[in-house]
Design a protein around this motif. Sequence first.
Motif, PDB file in Angstrom:
ATOM      1  N   ALA A 196      42.152  37.416  33.414  1.00 23.06           N
ATOM      2  CA  ALA A 196      40.618  37.746  33.952  1.00 23.06           C
ATOM      3  C   ALA A 196      40.573  38.758  34.952  1.00 23.06           C
ATOM      4  CB  ALA A 196      40.122  36.387  34.481  1.00 23.06           C
ATOM      5  N   ASP A 197      39.703  39.425  35.394  1.00 25.14           N
ATOM      6  CA  ASP A 197      39.459  40.324  36.403  1.00 25.14           C
ATOM      7  C   ASP A 197      40.314  41.681  36.055  1.00 25.14           C
ATOM      8  OD1 ASP A 197      38.583  41.799  38.608  1.00 25.14           O
ATOM      9  OD2 ASP A 197      39.730  40.630  39.944  1.00 25.14           O
ATOM     10  N   PRO A 198      40.503  42.229  34.741  1.00 18.77           N
ATOM     11  CA  PRO A 198      41.407  43.126  34.329  1.00 18.77           C
ATOM     12  C   PRO A 198      41.546  44.238  35.471  1.00 18.77           C
ATOM     13  CG  PRO A 198      39.611  43.051  32.929  1.00 18.77           C
ATOM     14  CD  PRO A 198      39.411  42.088  33.738  1.00 18.77           C
ATOM     15  N   ALA A 199      40.522  44.882  35.953  1.00 17.62           N
ATOM     16  CA  ALA A 199      40.480  46.075  37.105  1.00 17.62           C
ATOM     17  C   ALA A 199      41.079  45.622  38.417  1.00 17.62           C
ATOM     18  CB  ALA A 199      39.271  46.616  36.734  1.00 17.62           C
ATOM     19  N   GLY A 200      41.096  44.412  38.523  1.00 15.66           N
ATOM     20  CA  GLY A 200      41.111  44.018  39.863  1.00 15.66           C
ATOM     21  C   GLY A 200      42.359  43.031  39.978  1.00 15.66           C
ATOM     22  N   LYS A 201      42.136  41.675  40.444  1.00 17.92           N
ATOM     23  CA  LYS A 201      43.356  40.665  40.946  1.00 17.92           C
ATOM     24  C   LYS A 201      44.118  40.631  39.640  1.00 17.92           C
ATOM     25  CE  LYS A 201      41.161  38.811  44.908  1.00 17.92           C
ATOM     26  NZ  LYS A 201      40.763  37.710  45.599  1.00 17.92           N
ATOM     27  N   ARG A 202      43.683  40.589  38.436  1.00 17.76           N
ATOM     28  CA  ARG A 202      44.388  40.300  36.911  1.00 17.76           C
ATOM     29  C   ARG A 202      44.942  38.815  37.233  1.00 17.76           C
ATOM     30  NH1 ARG A 202      45.163  44.700  33.586  1.00 17.76           N
ATOM     31  NH2 ARG A 202      46.972  43.708  32.854  1.00 17.76           N
ATOM     32  N   ILE A 203      44.088  37.921  37.089  1.00 18.35           N
ATOM     33  CA  ILE A 203      44.504  36.502  37.410  1.00 18.35           C
ATOM     34  C   ILE A 203      44.621  35.746  35.880  1.00 18.35           C
ATOM     35  CG2 ILE A 203      43.685  34.080  38.248  1.00 18.35           C
ATOM     36  CD1 ILE A 203      44.678  36.402  40.292  1.00 18.35           C
ATOM     37  N   ASN A 204      45.918  35.105  35.601  1.00 19.36           N
ATOM     38  CA  ASN A 204      46.005  34.470  34.322  1.00 19.36           C
ATOM     39  C   ASN A 204      45.018  33.359  34.084  1.00 19.36           C
ATOM     40  OD1 ASN A 204      47.358  32.772  32.163  1.00 19.36           O
ATOM     41  ND2 ASN A 204      49.014  34.440  32.575  1.00 19.36           N
ATOM     42  N   THR A 205      44.485  33.307  32.933  1.00 18.17           N
ATOM     43  CA  THR A 205      43.520  32.350  32.557  1.00 18.17           C
ATOM     44  C   THR A 205      44.241  31.012  32.122  1.00 18.17           C
ATOM     45  OG1 THR A 205      43.140  32.750  30.064  1.00 18.17           O
ATOM     46  CG2 THR A 205      41.859  33.968  31.776  1.00 18.17           C
ATOM     47  N   GLN A 206      45.572  31.030  32.127  1.00 23.23           N
ATOM     48  CA  GLN A 206      46.461  29.825  31.789  1.00 23.23           C
ATOM     49  C   GLN A 206      46.236  29.228  30.395  1.00 23.23           C
ATOM     50  OE1 GLN A 206      48.816  28.877  34.254  1.00 23.23           O
ATOM     51  NE2 GLN A 206      47.970  30.719  35.527  1.00 23.23           N
ATOM     52  N   ASP A 207      45.385  29.668  29.674  1.00 24.63           N
ATOM     53  CA  ASP A 207      45.214  29.037  28.352  1.00 24.63           C
ATOM     54  C   ASP A 207      44.976  30.077  27.154  1.00 24.63           C
ATOM     55  OD1 ASP A 207      42.478  29.569  28.696  1.00 24.63           O
ATOM     56  OD2 ASP A 207      41.591  27.752  28.979  1.00 24.63           O
ATOM     57  N   ASN A 208      45.157  31.397  27.589  1.00 21.37           N
ATOM     58  CA  ASN A 208      44.931  32.263  26.557  1.00 21.37           C
ATOM     59  C   ASN A 208      43.580  32.707  26.091  1.00 21.37           C
ATOM     60  OD1 ASN A 208      47.221  34.291  25.854  1.00 21.37           O
ATOM     61  ND2 ASN A 208      46.474  34.109  23.814  1.00 21.37           N
ATOM     62  N   THR A 209      42.589  32.122  26.684  1.00 21.28           N
ATOM     63  CA  THR A 209      41.266  32.210  26.424  1.00 21.28           C
ATOM     64  C   THR A 209      40.552  33.266  27.476  1.00 21.28           C
ATOM     65  OG1 THR A 209      40.340  30.655  28.058  1.00 21.28           O
ATOM     66  CG2 THR A 209      40.764  30.066  25.441  1.00 21.28           C
ATOM     67  N   PRO A 210      39.438  34.147  27.125  1.00 15.86           N
ATOM     68  CA  PRO A 210      38.980  34.119  25.778  1.00 15.86           C
ATOM     69  C   PRO A 210      39.554  34.969  24.952  1.00 15.86           C
ATOM     70  CG  PRO A 210      37.744  35.847  27.375  1.00 15.86           C
ATOM     71  CD  PRO A 210      38.977  34.968  28.333  1.00 15.86           C
ATOM     72  N   ALA A 211      38.955  34.289  23.640  1.00 20.14           N
ATOM     73  CA  ALA A 211      39.324  35.206  22.472  1.00 20.14           C
ATOM     74  C   ALA A 211      38.287  36.568  22.228  1.00 20.14           C
ATOM     75  CB  ALA A 211      39.092  34.327  21.317  1.00 20.14           C
ATOM     76  N   VAL A 212      38.879  37.569  21.574  1.00 18.71           N
ATOM     77  CA  VAL A 212      37.857  38.629  21.128  1.00 18.71           C
ATOM     78  C   VAL A 212      37.161  38.260  19.826  1.00 18.71           C
ATOM     79  CG1 VAL A 212      37.628  40.891  20.802  1.00 18.71           C
ATOM     80  CG2 VAL A 212      39.213  40.363  22.475  1.00 18.71           C
ATOM     81  N   ILE A 213      35.814  38.186  19.726  1.00 18.93           N
ATOM     82  CA  ILE A 213      35.286  37.608  18.740  1.00 18.93           C
ATOM     83  C   ILE A 213      34.154  38.540  18.204  1.00 18.93           C
ATOM     84  CG2 ILE A 213      33.918  35.432  17.806  1.00 18.93           C
ATOM     85  CD1 ILE A 213      34.870  34.009  20.333  1.00 18.93           C
ATOM     86  N   HIS A 214      34.191  38.726  16.755  1.00 17.47           N
ATOM     87  CA  HIS A 214      33.198  39.509  16.017  1.00 17.47           C
ATOM     88  C   HIS A 214      32.476  38.548  15.040  1.00 17.47           C
ATOM     89  CE1 HIS A 214      35.232  43.146  17.724  1.00 17.47           C
ATOM     90  NE2 HIS A 214      36.222  42.396  17.381  1.00 17.47           N
ATOM     91  N   MET A 215      31.174  38.517  15.236  1.00 21.31           N
ATOM     92  CA  MET A 215      30.487  37.673  14.220  1.00 21.31           C
ATOM     93  C   MET A 215      29.314  38.338  13.288  1.00 21.31           C
ATOM     94  SD  MET A 215      29.522  34.108  16.300  1.00 21.31           S
ATOM     95  CE  MET A 215      29.593  34.521  18.170  1.00 21.31           C
ATOM     96  N   GLU A 216      29.265  37.844  12.333  1.00 23.76           N
ATOM     97  CA  GLU A 216      28.450  38.509  11.303  1.00 23.76           C
ATOM     98  C   GLU A 216      27.571  37.466  10.547  1.00 23.76           C
ATOM     99  OE1 GLU A 216      28.530  41.660   7.356  1.00 23.76           O
ATOM    100  OE2 GLU A 216      30.254  41.038   8.684  1.00 23.76           O
TER     101      GLU A 216
END
Length: 509
Positions: free
Chosen positions: A115-135
Motif C-alpha cells: 500500500a502507499d506505492p508512492a510513499g512508505k510502501r507498506i506490505n498489506t500482509q495478505d496480498n490484497t487488494p486484487a486488480v478487478i475488472h467487472m462487466e
Amino acid sequence: MTVIRQDDFVDSISDALQFISYYHPLDFIQALQIAYEKEQSPAAKDAMAQILINSRMCAEGHRPICQDTGIVTVFLKIGMNVQWDAKLSVTEMVNAGVRKAYLDPDNLLRASILADPAGKRINTQDNTPAVIHMELVLGDKVEVEIAAKGGGSEAKSKFVMLNPSDSIVDWVMKTVPTMGAGWCPPGILGIGIGGTAEKSMILAKQACMESIDIQALIARGPENALEELRLELYEKVNALGIGAQGLGGLTTVLDVKIKDYPTHAANKPVAMIPNCAATRHTHFELDGSGPAQFIPPKLSDWPVITQTAGNARRVNLDSLNKQDIATWQTGETLLLSGTLLTGRDAAHKRIVELLKNGEALPEGVDFTNKMIYYVGPVDPVRDEIVGPAGPTTATRMDGFTEIILEKTGLLGMIGKAERGAMAIAAIKKHQSVYLIAVGGAAYLVSKAIRKARVVAFPELGMEAIHEFVVEDMPVTVAVDSRGSSIHTSAPLHWQAKIGKIPVIQVNSN
C-alpha cells in the motif's frame, strides 16, 4: 434467476489461486516440452529442463511454482440475471478469497502487495487488494478469469500510441530486445491493439490469459489479419535469439496472443505485456450449484526429465576468493555449496544508507568474500527449511552495486536476467562476478537450501536478509570478472545462427 452464495464465490476465488500456484496450465507444459526437445542451445535447454522439473515438483508437492506468487488480476463477467446472497460487495468477496488463499497454512503464498506505492510502501500482509475488472453481460452465470501475475514480467509491460500508418511489427521488434530477460522467457506475449490507451493495456492482459495454440495455427494456416500478425511476430521474435532466460537459443516466446478493439481514426494504441515461465491463470463459471471444482492434471502429463551435473564446477562458498572467481567463464555452470546471504531492494536501500553514513552493518551481515542472493523467499510450511526461493530481477539492484562492491568486500551476486551497463562496469572494476539462477524454478532451487535464518531487518518480511547454507545450488556465470556478459553475447550469437533477421543488438538499457 441464479443465486450465487457469498461463501461459494469466496471459496472459488481462493481455491483457484491455490490451484494455479502449483499447477501450470497443461498447454504451457506441452508447449515448453516441444520447445525443450528442439532447443539446440545447451544453456537454454538446461534452463527449460529446470523449469519443467520444477513444475512437476510443484504439482507433486503443492507448493508455488515461483516465489513471486503474483498480484491477483480478475476479470468478471456477471450475468444480469444473477442474484447475490452476500453481505459483502463483489470487490470485497474477491479480496476475501485472495486473503484466504494467500494465508492458507498448508500452502502459504508470498504477500507482495504494498500500500502507499508512492510513499512508505507498506506490505498489506495478505496480498490484497486484487486488480478487478467487472462487466455486466446477458445471462445467469458468473464467469471468472483469474491470474496471479509476477512482478518481473509485469515490469516489462510496454505501451505506445502509434500513428495509423505505423507498423506494429516494427515496434514489437524494436521493443522486445529492450525488455531483456527479466520477464523470464520462454513465455507468451500478450498484445492489445485499439480502443484507448487503457483499453489496449487491458486487452494485452486478457491476451496473456488465453491458451497457447500457436502450433495448431501454424498447422492450419491463418484465416484473418490478426492470425497472420501472430505468426509473423512468433517467427520474428524467436529469430531474435534471446532464448530461455536470455541465454540465447531458438525459443523466446511459446506463443503471441493478440486481442483488438475498434479505435479512433487518429490513433493506433498498442500494448504489450509478457507472461513469464511461471504463468498462472485459470477460468471458471459459477451457476448457483456450489463452488467451482478444479480438476488436477495427471502427473503423466509432465515429461520426465533428469538433470545431471555434467561438466558443472563445484564451488565451496566458504573458502571462495578473487583468485577463484577470476577463472570462471560466462556460460559456465556452477554448483554452489556453503554459506551465502540474501538481500533485495529494501535491504539494499538500508545497507547503502548505513554505508553512506559510516555506520556498521547489522550483526551477522558480513559480505567479505561472500555472495549475495537476490531473493524474497516464500515462508516455509511443514518440514521445509524455506519455501520456494527463486531469484528476483537483478537490474533493480544495479544502482546499489558500485558502493556495495567497494565498501563491503562482496565477491559476487546471484539473481536473474541481465545486468545493466552501470552494474557491469562495477563488476569489471572490482573484479567481481554475477551469476544467475533460473527464474521459474523456485521450488527446485529451495531444495538446495539446507539451513536458513533471518539475520537482519526482520520487519521487512520476505525482503529481510537471510543467511542460507546451500548444497549444489545450480547457477550459470552471466557476467565474469572481466565484464563479459552472456546476455549480450549469447543472443547475438543465436540471432546470427538462426539467420532470419538482421542482427539487432539485444540490450535492456
